[in-house]
Design an enzyme around this catalytic site. Structure first.
Site, mmCIF file in Angstrom:
data_model
loop_
_atom_site.group_PDB
_atom_site.id
_atom_site.type_symbol
_atom_site.label_atom_id
_atom_site.label_comp_id
_atom_site.label_asym_id
_atom_site.label_seq_id
_atom_site.Cartn_x
_atom_site.Cartn_y
_atom_site.Cartn_z
ATOM 1 N N ARG A 133 22.100 74.304 -5.065
ATOM 2 C CA ARG A 133 23.338 74.928 -4.561
ATOM 3 C C ARG A 133 24.532 74.433 -5.380
ATOM 4 O O ARG A 133 25.408 75.212 -5.743
ATOM 5 C CB ARG A 133 23.559 74.575 -3.090
ATOM 6 C CG ARG A 133 22.628 75.301 -2.123
ATOM 7 C CD ARG A 133 23.022 74.850 -0.717
ATOM 8 N NE ARG A 133 22.012 75.109 0.281
ATOM 9 C CZ ARG A 133 22.093 76.077 1.194
ATOM 10 N NH1 ARG A 133 23.106 76.907 1.192
ATOM 11 N NH2 ARG A 133 21.150 76.217 2.105
ATOM 12 N N ARG A 152 64.593 56.218 -22.349
ATOM 13 C CA ARG A 152 64.344 55.812 -20.964
ATOM 14 C C ARG A 152 62.862 56.028 -20.646
ATOM 15 O O ARG A 152 62.288 57.033 -21.028
ATOM 16 C CB ARG A 152 65.211 56.710 -20.061
ATOM 17 C CG ARG A 152 65.198 56.357 -18.630
ATOM 18 C CD ARG A 152 66.064 57.353 -17.864
ATOM 19 N NE ARG A 152 66.078 57.018 -16.454
ATOM 20 C CZ ARG A 152 65.128 57.395 -15.612
ATOM 21 N NH1 ARG A 152 64.115 58.119 -16.025
ATOM 22 N NH2 ARG A 152 65.210 57.043 -14.339
ATOM 23 N N ALA A 208 56.873 56.183 -22.839
ATOM 24 C CA ALA A 208 55.421 56.245 -22.558
ATOM 25 C C ALA A 208 55.104 55.868 -21.115
ATOM 26 O O ALA A 208 54.128 55.158 -20.841
ATOM 27 C CB ALA A 208 54.641 55.362 -23.526
ATOM 28 N N ALA A 264 28.990 78.160 -0.564
ATOM 29 C CA ALA A 264 29.599 76.905 -1.055
ATOM 30 C C ALA A 264 29.764 75.906 0.084
ATOM 31 O O ALA A 264 30.897 75.600 0.489
ATOM 32 C CB ALA A 264 30.920 77.192 -1.747
ATOM 33 N N THR A 276 57.254 61.551 -29.643
ATOM 34 C CA THR A 276 57.315 62.423 -28.465
ATOM 35 C C THR A 276 55.956 63.033 -28.143
ATOM 36 O O THR A 276 55.116 63.193 -29.015
ATOM 37 C CB THR A 276 58.366 63.547 -28.658
ATOM 38 O OG1 THR A 276 58.410 64.343 -27.483
ATOM 39 C CG2 THR A 276 58.058 64.434 -29.845
ATOM 40 N N ARG A 277 55.755 63.349 -26.837
ATOM 41 C CA ARG A 277 54.550 64.062 -26.399
ATOM 42 C C ARG A 277 54.959 65.303 -25.621
ATOM 43 O O ARG A 277 54.165 65.920 -24.946
ATOM 44 C CB ARG A 277 53.658 63.166 -25.532
ATOM 45 C CG ARG A 277 54.376 62.324 -24.495
ATOM 46 C CD ARG A 277 53.429 61.674 -23.525
ATOM 47 N NE ARG A 277 53.313 62.470 -22.333
ATOM 48 C CZ ARG A 277 54.066 62.303 -21.246
ATOM 49 N NH1 ARG A 277 54.986 61.371 -21.187
ATOM 50 N NH2 ARG A 277 53.893 63.079 -20.189
ATOM 51 N N MET A 326 70.029 61.033 -21.404
ATOM 52 C CA MET A 326 71.059 61.978 -21.870
ATOM 53 C C MET A 326 71.242 63.100 -20.841
ATOM 54 O O MET A 326 70.255 63.670 -20.377
ATOM 55 C CB MET A 326 70.634 62.622 -23.193
ATOM 56 C CG MET A 326 70.382 61.655 -24.324
ATOM 57 S SD MET A 326 71.868 60.903 -24.953
ATOM 58 C CE MET A 326 72.557 62.241 -25.877
ATOM 59 N N HIS A 330 66.926 66.194 -26.534
ATOM 60 C CA HIS A 330 66.191 65.412 -27.541
ATOM 61 C C HIS A 330 66.855 65.544 -28.904
ATOM 62 O O HIS A 330 66.939 64.586 -29.659
ATOM 63 C CB HIS A 330 64.742 65.885 -27.651
ATOM 64 C CG HIS A 330 63.994 65.812 -26.366
ATOM 65 N ND1 HIS A 330 63.597 66.931 -25.680
ATOM 66 C CD2 HIS A 330 63.609 64.764 -25.629
ATOM 67 C CE1 HIS A 330 62.975 66.568 -24.579
ATOM 68 N NE2 HIS A 330 62.962 65.261 -24.517
ATOM 69 N N HIS A 348 63.747 69.651 -26.443
ATOM 70 C CA HIS A 348 64.839 70.478 -25.932
ATOM 71 C C HIS A 348 66.156 69.953 -26.517
ATOM 72 O O HIS A 348 66.154 69.039 -27.319
ATOM 73 C CB HIS A 348 64.837 70.457 -24.402
ATOM 74 C CG HIS A 348 63.536 70.934 -23.824
ATOM 75 N ND1 HIS A 348 63.057 72.210 -24.046
ATOM 76 C CD2 HIS A 348 62.588 70.300 -23.100
ATOM 77 C CE1 HIS A 348 61.885 72.345 -23.448
ATOM 78 N NE2 HIS A 348 61.563 71.199 -22.876
HETATM 79 S S1 PPS Z 1 25.131 78.667 -1.901
HETATM 80 O O1 PPS Z 1 24.766 77.630 -0.924
HETATM 81 O O2 PPS Z 1 26.568 78.827 -1.938
HETATM 82 O O3 PPS Z 1 24.536 78.432 -3.192
HETATM 83 O O4 PPS Z 1 24.545 80.005 -1.295
HETATM 84 P P1 PPS Z 1 24.758 81.502 -1.795
HETATM 85 O O5 PPS Z 1 24.362 81.596 -3.225
HETATM 86 O O6 PPS Z 1 26.140 81.944 -1.510
HETATM 87 O O7 PPS Z 1 23.745 82.287 -0.896
HETATM 88 C C1 PPS Z 1 23.651 83.674 -1.031
HETATM 89 C C2 PPS Z 1 22.764 84.324 0.024
HETATM 90 O O8 PPS Z 1 21.475 83.741 -0.023
HETATM 91 C C3 PPS Z 1 20.814 83.969 1.234
HETATM 92 N N1 PPS Z 1 20.009 82.783 1.595
HETATM 93 C C4 PPS Z 1 20.453 81.612 2.125
HETATM 94 N N2 PPS Z 1 21.655 81.205 2.567
HETATM 95 C C5 PPS Z 1 21.768 79.955 3.064
HETATM 96 N N3 PPS Z 1 20.751 79.089 3.181
HETATM 97 C C6 PPS Z 1 19.502 79.438 2.758
HETATM 98 N N4 PPS Z 1 18.484 78.570 2.843
HETATM 99 C C7 PPS Z 1 19.328 80.753 2.214
HETATM 100 N N5 PPS Z 1 18.258 81.420 1.706
HETATM 101 C C8 PPS Z 1 18.705 82.642 1.332
HETATM 102 C C9 PPS Z 1 21.878 84.309 2.221
HETATM 103 O O9 PPS Z 1 21.655 85.680 2.522
HETATM 104 C C10 PPS Z 1 23.185 84.139 1.481
HETATM 105 O O10 PPS Z 1 23.925 85.184 2.029
HETATM 106 P P2 PPS Z 1 25.403 85.618 1.991
HETATM 107 O O11 PPS Z 1 25.601 86.500 3.131
HETATM 108 O O12 PPS Z 1 25.569 86.301 0.657
HETATM 109 O O13 PPS Z 1 26.234 84.349 2.093
#
Ligand code: PPS
Length: 691
Positions: A570, A409, A412, A597, A315-316, A450, A323, A320
């Site tokens: 980034r 049944r 694996a 991000a 079993t993995r 079962m 079993h 219950h």
């Molecule tokens: S990232 O892309 O997610 O790694 O960026 P982040 O670390 O969130 O960025 C934080 C703040 O850095 C300032 N900043 C810039 N933002 C975008 N592009 C460039 N080239 C850049 N240089 C500096 C910017 O104020 C980001 O602001 P906030 O308002 O915190 O997002």
């Protein structure tokens, strides 16, 4: 100087085998004692010692002893260790053939004994010791030192599991990682080159670069992830496998929805090495040591307990009540003792971790009569190969001394393929096992699904219920169980044992007690930080879980101060945030992240990291770039337009708009408090907070 041994007569081979075996056992014995032990004259012994030294099988060292006759000691070299293992097999094979011939002469029938097994006349087939690949403790100490000069291979987690079972006889009759010829046979028709049934390719996959540095005939050191040497392998084969063919033949389809096919294409190295293994020491396990047994330890236990027939349950999953009923019935049907034999190596991604499961098994073990049932943990890396896997599991259990094996049944089963259909039929595994069980030497106890019959308050095989329209049939699927655990709902006693449910709840508390991550993404100046701050205060007001804010600016100051805004930097910045958030989530806290991000792939990777431990709520703060530029709180947009800041998100660097965020916030005509409140409502609807 080492000389290649020329082809030896059977008699020479026997003598060499006896000598190497004896030196492995008593390296510092006097020559007289050695001659007596191997049954030859001193003159003959001296000649043989010289030949073995020349061939590089043994080394002679001075030995500090007051007894003149013991002034030298002999130690097996790496080469001697593997030769000893090879000769042991040849010796046993020959002796067996002699025995079989004698048996035939006396009785007119063959003995029916298989050639590769040690046996003692009075021992039952399944209880006699089986061959292992380990050398003696003394030789292993020396080999550890010698191996310092060898090229090392750092084993993957899967390879460590495979090696352990190769060395301790769990994969008997394999003597090492498959050679190309054996591999082709196994892939094509489940047989080694000599015709022996073996359904699963046990291969040592390595990278192309590593393979280029290894030559045929070379010994390599096999090390665990801390660099501890576990064994050596003499490389006899090196080849580039056809992975698509392996996937089709072994797993039924070249479809990456199958976890082992995904592993094959995306994790395993491109080149396979094959050759015999010499075992130095078993991998170290710090957890549940008393519950782990080698095949020979289990065989010895069965001998000691007088268990002649043993039915194994693989079993993995946590056990219950269904079993338990199934295993009881199987033991009764086979009139055998029961071995609960759960896999604690690698199972299907997403399974309940083995620590929790073993605690569950220990809790259930009390429900079995102690004298009839035992539990042992198996460090196997499963492949989820359904029918082939069932046959493989059967052979492994036979090696562990079992006479019967339960196949239920969808044994694996890997789940659905990329078209949403099951990879294998629910009883394909039973069919393949049945086809081969005579040859395997272990009998299948097959079970249908079962289910619980409420009126009779008992579990019954679904296909044996003749009055289906008159009774209430109850069943809780795996998905339903996970939902009930996640939402903290009742799990009825007819389904499981309270002790098991308690253990599962400890590991996976209800959603409103689990950690989670809120991940706000959007342009600079979109309002991420302000909303994140408001959300944090509201969550802290509610209390219950520690809350951490990982704001873009804060992270860049404390965690990523050396990073700039290139794509690479980034990504690194976001992966760091993801790592910290996943740790917080794992430990039951709330992480609120607020970086820009900008890249979808990185956000997806962070999601995957976190979802192993708790919920990931992606919130797109969807303020338009025009609005952010109009606000320009930090004056950065102006600088970006003037070209004074390069690669600025939304101006001169891309932003991938989230396609399926859990929530998208319009901020332009909505105040911050309302935005934070919308997130709280989302968390509430997901069951992550109460009230
Ligand atoms: S990232 O892309 O997610 O790694 O960026 P982040 O670390 O969130 O960025 C934080 C703040 O850095 C300032 N900043 C810039 N933002 C975008 N592009 C460039 N080239 C850049 N240089 C500096 C910017 O104020 C980001 O602001 P906030 O308002 O915190 O997002």
């Amino acid at each position: 100087m080492q000389t290649e041994p020329t082809s030896m007569s059977t008699e020479d081979e026997d003598h060499l085998f006896r000598l190497l075996r004896q030196l492995d056992l008593t390296p510092a014995a006097s020559q007289r004692a050695l001659a007596a032990a191997v049954g030859m004259s001193l003159g003959r012994l001296n000649g043989l010692l010289r030949a073995a030294t020349d061939a590089g099988f043994i080394e002679v060292t001075d030995h500090d002893s007051t007894d003149k006759r013991k002034r030298v000691a002999y130690a097996l070299t790496l080469r001697g260790g593997s030769t000893k293992n090879r000769l042991t097999n040849a010796f046993l094979k020959r002796k067996f053939a002699e025995y079989d011939a004698l048996h035939a002469e006396l009785t007119g029938t063959t003995s029916g004994l298989s050639p590769f097994r040690h046996r003692t006349k009075l021992m039952q087939n399944n209880l006699a010791p089986i061959p292992e690949l380990y050398v003696s403790f003394d030789s292993s100490q020396k080999m550890k030192i010698d191996a310092a000069d060898l090229t090392s291979h750092d084993l993957t987690l899967r390879q460590i599991c495979d090696l352990e079972l190769l060395m301790n006889g769990g994969f008997n009759p394999l003597k090492g990682f498959l050679t190309e010829e054996d591999y082709n046979g196994v892939v094509d028709n489940m047989r080694l080159a000599d015709g022996t049934l073996w359904p699963m390719p046990i291969t040592l996959d390595v990278s192309k670069d590593y393979a280029e540095g290894v030559e045929i005939g070379q010994d390599i050191a096999l090390r665990d992830q801390e660099g501890v040497i576990l064994g050596t392998m003499t490389v006899t084969d090196k080849w580039t496998p056809n992975k698509a063919k392996e996937a089709e033949k072994v797993f039924g389809a070249d479809d990456s929805a199958h976890p082992a096919v995904n592993y094959l294409h995306n994790t395993a190295g491109d080149v396979y090495l094959g050759g015999p293994v010499t075992g130095i020491q078993q991998p170290v396990h710090y957890d549940f040591r008393g519950r782990r047994d080698t095949p020979n330890e289990l065989r010895a236990y069965f001998r000691k307990m007088g268990w002649r027939k043993v039915v194994a349950f693989q079993t993995r999953n946590p056990l219950h009540r269904a079993h338990q009923e199934l295993t009881f019935r199987a033991a009764k049907e086979a009139q055998a003792n029961l071995l609960i034999h759960p896999v604690v190596g690698l199972t299907k991604p997403g399974d309940v971790d083995h620590f929790t499961r073993v605690r569950c098994y220990e809790a259930v073990l009390d429900q079995y009569p102690a004298a009839t049932t035992s539990m042992s943990l198996l460090n196997l890396a499963m492949r989820m190969a359904g029918p082939r896997e069932a046959v493989w599991h059967g052979l492994i259990r036979k090696n562990h001394g079992c006479t019967h094996f339960i196949v239920g049944r969808d044994h694996a089963g890997p789940g659905s393929n990329s078209q949403g259909e099951d990879f294998y039929g629910p009883y394909d595994a039973q069919d393949l096992f049945r086809e081969h069980q005579e040859e395997m030497g272990i009998e299948m106890v097959d079970f249908k699904h079962m289910v619980y019959v409420q009126e009779r308050a008992q579990y019954e095989p679904a296909d044996e219920i003749t009055d289906k329209d008159k009774v209430t049939i109850l069943n809780i699927s795996g998905t339903e169980l996970r939902r009930r655990l996640a939402e903290g709902l009742e799990i009825p006693e007819w389904f499981s044992f309270p002790q098991v449910v308690e253990q599962l709840r400890r590991t996976k508390p209800a959603r409103n007690k689990q950690g989670f991550t809120v991940f706000l993404t959007g342009f600079s100046g979109s309002g991420k930080s302000t909303i994140a701050n408001a959300l944090m205060v509201k969550l802290m007001e509610m209390g219950g879980r520690p809350t951490t804010l990982l704001d873009g600016d804060i992270v860049r100051k404390n965690l990523s101060s050396e990073l700039g805004f290139s794509k690479e930097h980034r990504d690194l910045n976001i992966r760091r945030i993801g790592y910290v958030a996943s740790e917080i989530t794992k430990n039951g806290g709330i992480a609120i992240c607020a970086p820009i991000a900008p890249y979808a792939t990185t956000r997806r990777a962070v999601r995957e990291d976190i979802e192993q431990f708790g919920a990931f709520i992606e919130v797109h703060v969807a303020t338009s770039i025009e609005e952010c530029e109009r606000r320009d709180r930090k004056g950065l947009y102006k600088l970006a337009r003037e070209g004074k800041i390069k690669g600025f998100t939304g101006i001169s660097d891309p932003y991938d708009v989230p396609e399926n965020p859990e929530l998208s916030l319009e901020t332009e005509n909505v105040d911050v408090d309302n935005c934070a409140h919308q997130i709280l409502l989302k968390l509430d609807s997901m069951g992550l907070i109460t009230g």
